[in-house]
Design a protein around this motif. Structure first.
Motif, PDB file in Angstrom:
ATOM      1  N   GLY A  53       0.835  -1.204   0.000  1.00 58.46           N
ATOM      2  CA  GLY A  53       0.000   0.000   0.000  1.00 58.46           C
ATOM      3  C   GLY A  53       0.866   1.247   0.000  1.00 58.46           C
ATOM      4  N   ASP A  54       0.706   2.087   1.032  1.00 55.67           N
ATOM      5  CA  ASP A  54       1.525   3.291   1.126  1.00 55.67           C
ATOM      6  C   ASP A  54       2.723   3.085   2.054  1.00 55.67           C
ATOM      7  N   GLY A  55       2.925   1.862   2.549  1.00 56.52           N
ATOM      8  CA  GLY A  55       4.046   1.555   3.421  1.00 56.52           C
ATOM      9  C   GLY A  55       5.035   0.622   2.749  1.00 56.52           C
ATOM     10  N   VAL A  56       6.193   0.486   3.371  1.00 57.59           N
ATOM     11  CA  VAL A  56       7.236  -0.409   2.871  1.00 57.59           C
ATOM     12  C   VAL A  56       7.620  -1.343   4.011  1.00 57.59           C
ATOM     13  N   TYR A  57       7.532  -2.658   3.754  1.00 59.45           N
ATOM     14  CA  TYR A  57       7.959  -3.646   4.738  1.00 59.45           C
ATOM     15  C   TYR A  57       9.450  -3.884   4.558  1.00 59.45           C
ATOM     16  N   LYS A  60      13.454  -7.397   9.315  1.00 58.28           N
ATOM     17  CA  LYS A  60      14.003  -7.133  10.644  1.00 58.28           C
ATOM     18  C   LYS A  60      13.545  -5.806  11.240  1.00 58.28           C
ATOM     19  N   ILE A  61      12.806  -5.004  10.477  1.00 62.05           N
ATOM     20  CA  ILE A  61      12.351  -3.704  10.982  1.00 62.05           C
ATOM     21  C   ILE A  61      10.835  -3.675  11.075  1.00 62.05           C
ATOM     22  N   GLY A  62      10.165  -4.089  10.008  1.00 63.38           N
ATOM     23  CA  GLY A  62       8.710  -4.053   9.960  1.00 63.38           C
ATOM     24  C   GLY A  62       8.239  -3.075   8.906  1.00 63.38           C
ATOM     25  N   VAL A  63       6.989  -2.658   9.025  1.00 63.28           N
ATOM     26  CA  VAL A  63       6.404  -1.739   8.049  1.00 63.28           C
ATOM     27  C   VAL A  63       6.714  -0.313   8.463  1.00 63.28           C
ATOM     28  N   VAL A  64       7.248   0.465   7.528  1.00 58.77           N
ATOM     29  CA  VAL A  64       7.496   1.885   7.758  1.00 58.77           C
ATOM     30  C   VAL A  64       6.633   2.672   6.788  1.00 58.77           C
ATOM     31  N   LYS A  65       6.214   3.853   7.192  1.00 58.73           N
ATOM     32  CA  LYS A  65       5.379   4.719   6.354  1.00 58.73           C
ATOM     33  C   LYS A  65       6.235   5.895   5.892  1.00 58.73           C
TER      34      LYS A  65
END
Length: 130
Positions: A53-57, A60-65
């Motif tokens: 969607g509008d985030g990037v997985y 080791k970090i998770g989803v960032v917006k």
């Protein structure tokens, strides 16, 4: 970690090929450790990230917006966007993080009336090819 090990393998291969004379050009020095400074970066390949969607997985970090500066280019003739081949996460000295994507796109053909090409060779010289 996997990308760092792959980069190290390429660096050692280039070094040893250079020592044996298998590599063209000037000799390559042995690999050195990356210095820890205020600017740090890490690169992830296709298996280490995905766009959701509008985030990037990020692995080791998770989803960032992220705040997108521009949209990723679309596939030619389709409404879907091109999948990036890698992403580089950059942290600068002000503790700001940036994502830089590598995307394959079709080259744009420009039809110019004048087919001349100018090449800037510095302050003193200028080449013009017609």
């Amino acid at each position: 970690m996997q990308q760092s090990v792959a980069d190290l393998g390429v660096a050692f291969k280039n070094f040893f090929d250079s020592c044996k004379g298998k590599r063209k050009g000037r000799n390559v020095k042995s690999p050195r450790f990356k210095k820890r400074s205020n600017k740090q970066s890490a690169r992830l390949t296709r298996r280490g990230f995905s766009i959701q969607g509008d985030g990037v997985y990020l692995a080791k970090i998770g989803v960032v917006k992220p705040i997108w500066s521009r949209a990723l280019p679309l596939t030619k003739g389709h409404a879907t966007r091109t999948d990036p081949s890698s992403v580089t996460i950059i942290k600068d000295c002000s503790n700001s993080y940036f994502l830089s994507f590598v995307v394959d796109i079709e080259p744009v053909k420009v039809h110019a009336k004048n087919q001349s090409i100018g090449i800037d060779l510095g302050i003193k010289t200028f080449a013009l090819i017609e």
